[in-house]
Motif scaffolding. Sequence first.
Motif, mmCIF file in Angstrom:
data_model
loop_
_atom_site.group_PDB
_atom_site.id
_atom_site.type_symbol
_atom_site.label_atom_id
_atom_site.label_comp_id
_atom_site.label_asym_id
_atom_site.label_seq_id
_atom_site.Cartn_x
_atom_site.Cartn_y
_atom_site.Cartn_z
ATOM 1 N N GLU A 41 27.582 -0.416 -17.450
ATOM 2 C CA GLU A 41 26.409 -0.831 -16.917
ATOM 3 C C GLU A 41 25.428 -0.363 -18.033
ATOM 4 O O GLU A 41 24.461 -0.696 -18.639
ATOM 5 N N ALA A 42 25.248 0.748 -18.344
ATOM 6 C CA ALA A 42 23.921 1.038 -18.962
ATOM 7 C C ALA A 42 24.449 1.043 -20.395
ATOM 8 O O ALA A 42 23.669 0.812 -21.476
ATOM 9 N N GLN A 75 15.763 12.462 -14.717
ATOM 10 C CA GLN A 75 16.452 13.036 -16.077
ATOM 11 C C GLN A 75 16.945 12.156 -16.545
ATOM 12 O O GLN A 75 17.907 12.494 -17.384
ATOM 13 N N GLY A 76 16.674 11.304 -16.426
ATOM 14 C CA GLY A 76 16.945 9.538 -17.607
ATOM 15 C C GLY A 76 16.456 8.516 -17.080
ATOM 16 O O GLY A 76 16.174 7.713 -15.933
ATOM 17 N N ILE A 77 17.358 7.354 -17.446
ATOM 18 C CA ILE A 77 16.686 5.755 -17.151
ATOM 19 C C ILE A 77 17.627 4.917 -16.572
ATOM 20 O O ILE A 77 19.298 6.328 -17.423
ATOM 21 N N ALA A 78 18.393 4.391 -15.750
ATOM 22 C CA ALA A 78 19.874 4.062 -15.498
ATOM 23 C C ALA A 78 19.157 2.528 -15.487
ATOM 24 O O ALA A 78 18.627 1.788 -15.101
ATOM 25 N N VAL A 79 20.421 1.979 -14.729
ATOM 26 C CA VAL A 79 20.759 0.632 -14.684
ATOM 27 C C VAL A 79 21.844 0.289 -13.861
ATOM 28 O O VAL A 79 22.893 1.386 -13.614
ATOM 29 N N ILE A 80 20.477 -0.521 -12.834
ATOM 30 C CA ILE A 80 21.784 -0.715 -11.737
ATOM 31 C C ILE A 80 21.279 -1.881 -10.412
ATOM 32 O O ILE A 80 20.375 -2.947 -11.434
ATOM 33 N N ALA A 81 22.204 -2.555 -9.558
ATOM 34 C CA ALA A 81 21.577 -3.781 -9.009
ATOM 35 C C ALA A 81 19.986 -2.909 -8.438
ATOM 36 O O ALA A 81 19.864 -2.235 -7.502
#
Length: 133
Positions: A41-42, A75-81
């Motif tokens: 996804e990311a 700690q970071g950027i995420a991609v999620i529903a």
Amino acid sequence: RLLLRTPVVVIAAPELVPPGAVRTLDELAGFPWLQELGTNEATAFLHKNGLTRTGDAGFVSLPGNLMLDAARDGQGIAVIARAFVEGDITSGRLVVLHEDSEREGYFLVTPAGVQRPAVQAFCDWALRQSGAV
């Protein structure tokens, strides 16, 4: 059959990316990114939007629960529903940096034709659990 209608969001802890600090998607390229193991996804988001990670921006793959913990910890950027992190967004633990409403959500997909009884039982259960029935 649609199980869960939800857009996909790019999220981060407000300590990592304060609300309003990022004005364009290009600005996200320099941040560390988190991705759930077994997904892309990311990576797909970065590619779809023509973003190339810059500088020392890391890219870490983690099990889903650890990915969310890492995002909450800044700690970071995420991609999620969005449906999976709505409580975090509402409480302010995570901020939405971008929302992609082109993706409708999660679907139950089976081969055409009559399903084996065990598969049909699972599908019926999943649809009931999702409220789609």
